[in-house]
Design an enzyme around this catalytic site. Structure first.
Site, PDB file in Angstrom:
ATOM      1  N   ASP A 199     -45.434  33.154  29.179  1.00  0.00           N
ATOM      2  CA  ASP A 199     -46.334  32.038  28.909  1.00  0.00           C
ATOM      3  C   ASP A 199     -47.659  32.350  29.590  1.00  0.00           C
ATOM      4  O   ASP A 199     -47.696  32.641  30.783  1.00  0.00           O
ATOM      5  CB  ASP A 199     -45.772  30.727  29.484  1.00  0.00           C
ATOM      6  N   ASP A 226     -38.941  24.285  17.531  1.00  0.00           N
ATOM      7  CA  ASP A 226     -38.425  23.593  18.713  1.00  0.00           C
ATOM      8  C   ASP A 226     -37.478  22.507  18.229  1.00  0.00           C
ATOM      9  O   ASP A 226     -37.890  21.589  17.516  1.00  0.00           O
ATOM     10  CB  ASP A 226     -39.574  22.977  19.516  1.00  0.00           C
TER      11      ASP A 226
END
Lengths: 215, 261
Positions: free
Chosen positions: B12, B131
């Site tokens: 990330d 997701d």
């Protein structure tokens, strides 16, 4: 200074292969070009590409690169990568059936639709990820590469050369297919050497060193 | 010989640094992306995924520099995602050296974009990131739904059908994250992973919940995933990629031996 031309006909990402060749080059000059005149003066050529073969052949023709290739094939070392291997065959069954450059007698066919594997799971298409290449003959291009090294693949079609002697490497994915083909000073790989870490970089370095002599 | 299962560390990126959020609460700085990418490459990572969590466009230029630097010295496939909404977004990332781009929110709000991107750049470089949360009540059969905004916003879209739809539009790979498991270290949602993997013809990367090497094993075997994504177990040095591969190989999973040149 030795020169290497990467043939840019607008299909896919050439930055990776240019970066990898520059990384392994000693003093070779790596150029990306779509100009047949520039490319035909290079000492060696790379024919890369991803996408569909129909569009690929159209673009090679539109840019007059097919004529340039017909002239220089066999005259200087050339490496086809991924879609490039398909373009070098005689014919492809992709895109409804397309005649290709014909440097290697033989055709390109699609993997059979996913079917059950012995463990009950399905085989995915595209064949995407790392798989092993069995070296089918001795050649300077295999210098310092272990016999079952792993390379990174992404493809749904594979080539079937008519001449077994043109097969320099094979890979197993439901069928054992030709992942490396070689005819005099023209060779081509189904995988992406520029994404295959140290084995791939070694192969690129071997290509730059190769005098193009047949073995 | 067979196709290897892939181990993919996820980085990330925020303002050019690797960060790791723990359940969206604290963001811990985990280091320089180029240095970390190089380390994972040396340990035998099969691919790298960069997810940009930077908010402003200005800072996105920093991401481009990071991608360019990594692509200049790490020669394994590189997937970059975060805020990919337009064809110019895709082109910029590919030009910087990404091999694949990951499309998340735009694949929900504008699935046609997936088709356009796949048509223009090829399915092989279009990853859709889903997701997913189980929206069923306790004791009900699972009902998997697509969520956005880091798992906070429900879309009401049924996940498995949506995954199939995006693949039929041209997505070349599915990055599947269980938002129920993300950050919990309790293992992948195996039922979800298996259901999606069996429903689509393209590879599925399982994500969310890895806490142990055994979790990786179950995702790749019971979950039928083609690849596994993990962040914290690698970032904080709990395990190296090589340890993960050794564990999987010793349990009969085909993995790439990166020590073989």
């Amino acid at each position: 200074m030795a020169t290497v031309g990467i043939i840019d006909y607008g299909m896919g990402n050439l930055h990776s292969i240019a970066k990898a060749l520059r990384y392994v080059a000693s003093d070779e000059q790596i150029e990306v070009s779509f100009d047949p005149d520039v490319l035909s003066r290079m000492d060696r050529l790379v024919l890369p590409g991803v996408g569909a073969i129909g569009h690929c052949m159209d673009e090679l023709h539109r840019l007059e690169l097919d004529a340039m290739l017909a002239e220089v094939l066999g005259q200087k070392p050339l490496m086809g990568v991924c879609l490039g291997i398909e373009a070098l065959m005689t014919h492809s069954e992709e895109s409804g059936g397309v005649d290709t450059l014909g440097a290697f007698p033989g055709k390109t066919v699609r993997f059979a639709e996913p079917d059950a594997q012995p463990d009950g799971r399905r085989r995915k298409i595209p064949h995407m990820g790392w798989n092993q290449v069995r070296q089918e003959r001795h050649h300077p291009l295999w210098k310092d590469i272990a016999p079952s090294s792993w390379f990174y693949f992404v493809h749904s079609y594979y080539v079937v050369p008519d001449e077994p002697r043109h097969v320099a490497g094979t890979t197993e994915y439901g069928v054992r297919f030709a992942s490396v083909i070689l005819r005099e000073n023209t060779f081509a790989v189904q995988f992406h050497p520029e994404k295959s870490q140290s084995a791939g970089l070694q192969l690129l370095a071997n290509f730059l060193e190769w005098d193009g002599a047949a073995y | 010989m067979s196709l290897a299962k892939r181990i993919i560390p996820c980085l990330d990126i925020d303002k050019g640094r690797v960060v790791k959020g723990v359940k969206f609460l604290e963001i811990r700085d985990a280091g320089d992306p180029v240095e970390i990418a190089r380390r994972y490459d040396q340990q035998g990572a099969d691919e790298l995924v960069f997810l940009d969590i930077t908010a402003s466009n200005e800072d996105r230029d920093t991401l481009m520099e990071v991608v360019e630097r990594v692509a200049g010295e790490v020669f394994i496939p590189l997937t970059v995602g975060g805020g990919v909404r337009t064809l110019p977004d895709v082109r910029r990332l590919l030009s910087a050296g990404a091999d694949k781009v990951s499309i998340n929110t735009a694949a929900i709000s504008n699935p046609e974009f997936v088709a356009e991107a796949a048509y223009r750049y090829g399915s092989q470089c279009i990853v859709v990131a889903l997701d997913v949360k189980n929206a069923a009540k306790k004791d009900e059969a699972p009902r998997y739904e697509i969520f956005t905004h880091g798992g906070r916003k429900s879309t009401g879209i049924e996940a498995i059908g949506w995954a199939k739809k995006l693949v039929s539009l041209g997505a070349g790979e599915v990055l599947l994250t269980s938002m129920d498991r993300d950050g919990t270290k309790s293992g992948f949602d195996i039922a979800l992973t298996r259901a999606v993997s069996e429903a689509v013809t393209v590879p599925v990367i399982a994500s969310g919940g890895v806490g142990s090497l055994d979790d990786l094993y179950h995702g790749l075997t019971d979950g039928c995933a083609d690849a596994v994504l993990a962040a914290s177990i690698f970032h904080f040095g709990t395990y190296t990629i090589q340890q993960a591969k050794n564990y999987l190989a010793s349990h009969g999973v085909a993995v790439r031996d990166a020590t073989l040149r």
